[in-house]
Design a protein around this motif. Structure first.
Motif, PDB file in Angstrom:
ATOM      1  N   ARG A  45      46.012  42.611  40.210  1.00 12.63           N
ATOM      2  CA  ARG A  45      45.192  43.778  40.545  1.00 12.63           C
ATOM      3  C   ARG A  45      44.150  43.441  41.613  1.00 12.63           C
ATOM      4  NH1 ARG A  45      44.898  48.247  37.159  1.00 12.63           N
ATOM      5  NH2 ARG A  45      42.633  48.301  37.377  1.00 12.63           N
ATOM      6  N   GLU A  46      43.594  42.234  41.568  1.00 11.55           N
ATOM      7  CA  GLU A  46      42.615  41.863  42.588  1.00 11.55           C
ATOM      8  C   GLU A  46      43.283  41.717  43.951  1.00 11.55           C
ATOM      9  OE1 GLU A  46      40.602  38.242  41.552  1.00 11.55           O
ATOM     10  OE2 GLU A  46      42.438  37.071  41.525  1.00 11.55           O
ATOM     11  N   GLN A  47      44.489  41.159  43.987  1.00 12.76           N
ATOM     12  CA  GLN A  47      45.223  41.060  45.245  1.00 12.76           C
ATOM     13  C   GLN A  47      45.578  42.457  45.761  1.00 12.76           C
ATOM     14  OE1 GLN A  47      48.373  38.600  43.711  1.00 12.76           O
ATOM     15  NE2 GLN A  47      47.529  36.734  44.644  1.00 12.76           N
ATOM     16  N   ASP A  69      33.843  43.460  34.578  1.00  8.25           N
ATOM     17  CA  ASP A  69      34.573  42.192  34.630  1.00  8.25           C
ATOM     18  C   ASP A  69      34.755  41.687  36.064  1.00  8.25           C
ATOM     19  OD1 ASP A  69      36.387  44.175  35.313  1.00  8.25           O
ATOM     20  OD2 ASP A  69      38.008  43.387  34.066  1.00  8.25           O
ATOM     21  N   LEU A  70      33.878  42.121  36.962  1.00 11.71           N
ATOM     22  CA  LEU A  70      33.963  41.707  38.368  1.00 11.71           C
ATOM     23  C   LEU A  70      33.887  40.194  38.510  1.00 11.71           C
ATOM     24  CD1 LEU A  70      34.220  42.867  41.230  1.00 11.71           C
ATOM     25  CD2 LEU A  70      31.730  42.842  41.352  1.00 11.71           C
ATOM     26  N   ASN A  71      33.109  39.525  37.669  1.00 12.09           N
ATOM     27  CA  ASN A  71      32.978  38.069  37.752  1.00 12.09           C
ATOM     28  C   ASN A  71      34.254  37.340  37.337  1.00 12.09           C
ATOM     29  OD1 ASN A  71      30.385  38.093  38.767  1.00 12.09           O
ATOM     30  ND2 ASN A  71      29.445  38.064  36.750  1.00 12.09           N
ATOM     31  N   ASP A  72      35.219  38.049  36.765  1.00 12.65           N
ATOM     32  CA  ASP A  72      36.517  37.452  36.435  1.00 12.65           C
ATOM     33  C   ASP A  72      37.437  37.401  37.648  1.00 12.65           C
ATOM     34  OD1 ASP A  72      35.615  37.284  33.833  1.00 12.65           O
ATOM     35  OD2 ASP A  72      36.716  39.057  33.153  1.00 12.65           O
ATOM     36  N   SER A  73      37.019  38.003  38.743  1.00 10.59           N
ATOM     37  CA  SER A  73      37.845  38.047  39.946  1.00 10.59           C
ATOM     38  C   SER A  73      37.483  36.919  40.908  1.00 10.59           C
ATOM     39  CB  SER A  73      37.678  39.397  40.647  1.00 10.59           C
ATOM     40  OG  SER A  73      36.359  39.534  41.129  1.00 10.59           O
ATOM     41  N   ARG A  78      36.371  40.429  45.543  1.00  7.98           N
ATOM     42  CA  ARG A  78      35.329  41.225  44.880  1.00  7.98           C
ATOM     43  C   ARG A  78      34.890  42.447  45.675  1.00  7.98           C
ATOM     44  NH1 ARG A  78      32.226  36.188  42.360  1.00  7.98           N
ATOM     45  NH2 ARG A  78      33.676  35.903  40.628  1.00  7.98           N
ATOM     46  N   GLU A  79      34.627  42.284  46.930  1.00 10.06           N
ATOM     47  CA  GLU A  79      34.186  43.429  47.743  1.00 10.06           C
ATOM     48  C   GLU A  79      35.253  44.526  47.757  1.00 10.06           C
ATOM     49  OE1 GLU A  79      32.776  44.598  52.260  1.00 10.06           O
ATOM     50  OE2 GLU A  79      33.101  42.495  51.774  1.00 10.06           O
ATOM     51  N   ASN A  80      36.510  44.134  47.832  1.00  6.94           N
ATOM     52  CA  ASN A  80      37.588  45.122  47.880  1.00  6.94           C
ATOM     53  C   ASN A  80      37.764  45.837  46.544  1.00  6.94           C
ATOM     54  OD1 ASN A  80      38.128  44.630  50.599  1.00  6.94           O
ATOM     55  ND2 ASN A  80      39.366  42.862  50.073  1.00  6.94           N
ATOM     56  N   ILE A  81      37.539  45.134  45.447  1.00 11.33           N
ATOM     57  CA  ILE A  81      37.561  45.778  44.132  1.00 11.33           C
ATOM     58  C   ILE A  81      36.473  46.847  44.071  1.00 11.33           C
ATOM     59  CG2 ILE A  81      37.089  45.408  41.676  1.00 11.33           C
ATOM     60  CD1 ILE A  81      38.415  42.596  42.049  1.00 11.33           C
ATOM     61  N   PRO A  99      41.113  42.135  36.815  1.00 12.49           N
ATOM     62  CA  PRO A  99      41.570  41.605  38.101  1.00 12.49           C
ATOM     63  C   PRO A  99      42.792  40.695  38.058  1.00 12.49           C
ATOM     64  CG  PRO A  99      39.502  40.580  37.446  1.00 12.49           C
ATOM     65  CD  PRO A  99      39.758  41.688  36.485  1.00 12.49           C
ATOM     66  N   ARG A 100      43.008  39.997  36.969  1.00 11.43           N
ATOM     67  CA  ARG A 100      44.109  39.016  36.922  1.00 11.43           C
ATOM     68  C   ARG A 100      45.421  39.596  36.387  1.00 11.43           C
ATOM     69  NH1 ARG A 100      42.073  34.034  39.130  1.00 11.43           N
ATOM     70  NH2 ARG A 100      39.871  34.488  39.323  1.00 11.43           N
ATOM     71  N   GLU A 101      45.393  40.852  35.926  1.00 14.32           N
ATOM     72  CA  GLU A 101      46.627  41.476  35.446  1.00 14.32           C
ATOM     73  C   GLU A 101      47.553  41.768  36.617  1.00 14.32           C
ATOM     74  OE1 GLU A 101      46.167  44.946  32.993  1.00 14.32           O
ATOM     75  OE2 GLU A 101      44.841  43.894  31.605  1.00 14.32           O
ATOM     76  N   VAL A 102      48.845  41.704  36.358  1.00 11.80           N
ATOM     77  CA  VAL A 102      49.844  41.975  37.390  1.00 11.80           C
ATOM     78  C   VAL A 102      50.089  43.478  37.463  1.00 11.80           C
ATOM     79  CG1 VAL A 102      52.242  41.569  38.070  1.00 11.80           C
ATOM     80  CG2 VAL A 102      50.887  39.704  37.116  1.00 11.80           C
TER      81      VAL A 102
END
Length: 122
Positions: A45-47, A69-73, A78-81, A99-102
């Motif tokens: 999700r972050e990508q 949960d921004l700090n998990d990215s 981060r800016e794009n999230i 962020p780490r989920e596919v």
């Protein structure tokens, strides 16, 4: 086709032309110092946030969205999230981005539809 810009995508690979365009346009820059495309891997999700922000030229609206949960990215995403969140593309009831989920194809299609409907609608 000239030489591929990614070490893991030879010029003869079915993904070579697309991977080259993604890199040349800056939509997908690659991993490991921009040398690996990882065509067979899922997209987190972050990508996805970074890909969509780059592909649709989204910019910050100047807000301060809450993403608990921004700090998990990864720092690079981060800016794009936050930009996707500001535009209402990734809103969740619990303010989690995960962020780490596919991302699966259906989810990706939904995010693109939200951008086309809410951001790029005329």
């Amino acid at each position: 086709m000239t030489e591929s810009p990614f070490a893991d995508v030879p010029a003869s690979n079915v993904y070579a032309d697309v991977a080259t365009v993604m890199k040349e346009t800056g939509i997908m820059v690659g991993q490991q110092n921009n040398t690996i495309f990882n065509a067979g891997e899922g997209l987190t999700r972050e990508q996805m946030a970074s890909v969509l922000v780059r592909a649709f030229d989204l910019e910050s609206l100047g807000g301060d969205p809450e993403v608990i949960d921004l700090n998990d990215s990864s720092d690079v995403h981060r800016e794009n999230i936050l930009i996707l969140t500001e535009h209402g593309i990734t809103q969740t009831e619990d303010q989690r981005f995960r962020p780490r989920e596919v991302v699966n194809r259906g989810q990706m299609a939904l995010f693109i539809d939200r951008i086309l409907t809410n951001v790029h609608a005329e």
